[in-house]
Design an enzyme around this catalytic site. Sequence first.
Site, PDB file in Angstrom:
ATOM      1  CB  SER A 179      -4.384 -17.253 -25.736  1.00 40.04           C
ATOM      2  OG  SER A 179      -5.190 -17.580 -24.622  1.00 40.04           O
ATOM      3  CG  ASP A 180       0.711 -20.923 -23.565  1.00 37.04           C
ATOM      4  OD1 ASP A 180      -0.031 -21.709 -22.942  1.00 37.04           O
ATOM      5  OD2 ASP A 180       1.894 -20.730 -23.258  1.00 37.04           O
TER       6      ASP A 180
END
Length: 180
Positions: free
Chosen positions: A81-82
């Site tokens: 994720s980011d």
Amino acid sequence: MDASSFKIILGSSSVARRKILSEMGYLFTIMTADIDEKSIRKETPEDLVMALAEAKAEAILQRLPVDDYLKEAEPTLLITSDQVVVYEGVIREKPTSKEEARQFLKDYSGRHAATVGSVLVTNLKTGLRKGDSDRVEIYFNEIPDEIIEKLVDEGITLNVAGGLIIEHPLVLPFVKEVVG
């Protein structure tokens, strides 16, 4: 699918992401991706966070014995994720200095910002990959300078997108509204 029928690899060093999975009762291993996030640029924050989650997945996959995962009975899910912060239309990643972190927090005081986050799940057994992004608008009351200084001195603001952790006990009292 119950938790015993698959394994999880969290492709992140984020304390918040570890906490979410732990609180949900999942057991998982952690692998971090060593990528140059600044070398990946996209037009929109949504495209950027998805591209970064994909780059992290690819970097981790290069270090894994993927053939072993194909043979295992239960699938292994890799979660990457980011997140970025968007303030007045500008994408903000992790601050590069305490001065920048301080300015970011001062900017949010009495105003609003958005977080744009992505999650990408890769099934290492099937190769199937699914992901999406989400945007949340955050409205702030005035944040006193002494609170900003405490946050900057703690150093934690340097490790998060936009220098912003809304769940932090020093920040939470100044969050007026969260939409999304």
